[in-house]
Write a protein that holds these residues in place. Sequence first.
Motif: not given
Length: 259
Positions: A1-25
């Motif tokens: 379960q902990r590993e699943i949570q870590d993966v979900q958190q990583l996916v969430k952060e990656t999506e937010e970073n990509l969205q921020r980079e997209r908006l910055e461009k």
Amino acid sequence: QREIQDVQQLVKETEENLQRERLEKIAESLKLLSDRQESLLKESDRFDLLLNEKGAWTRAQILSLTGFSRSQNGLAEETELVSSRDLDGLPVFMKTIGMAGRSMRDAAKLAERNPRTQTKGPPMSEKVVPAQKEALKRLGQFQNALKEEISQLASAGKENEPEEKQEKKPDEAKQNQSGGGAQDRKPPSIAQLKLLRNLQSDLYDRTEQLSTKFPDSKKMPEDARREMLQLQKDQREIGELLEILLEFNQRNAPQGVLQ
């Protein structure tokens, strides 16, 4: 379960970073578009100076106005391309940039002059400059909203960092594994809602100005009548969009999000 949570958190952060980079461009592209619109506005002022000095434009200057109109129309196309290419999933931003592009097209059309009958005007300040300033206003509103959106994404990323080191409660872990239902759907951002309300206020003010200037709608000039119809259309679209976003926000937003 902990590993699943870590993966979900990583996916969430990656999506937010990509969205921020997209908006910055997008913000960088928007800055260039705004600078070019400012230059065209100064060019309009220059044409009016020539008209005031000589009392009429020369044939060569009328031809220059044709080139000016093409440049303004080309800028409108590039501005609208930002909407169709980069703003998928951001309906308020799409609407705002669309309004900016439309004002640019209006300015381009209004700048056209007949070299035989319009050498003495009308001056650019009469209709072209107001349309250009309207486009700049929309671009400025969009830029401010983008900055706020980017700032919110950056803040969200910082707030999420400590969660990686925290153990989640069993019921939270279960919700994450099952997809979380409606809570996983992102509510409309505060920046978009604020922008939408600003647009709504601007349209209302402009409608009131036209109604005051032409109290008898039957005597309203054709160009003012067309503007009034466009204002009414924009008001309907923005009102519908605001209603949809607020309803979604009330159903799904966590506490503290604008409602």
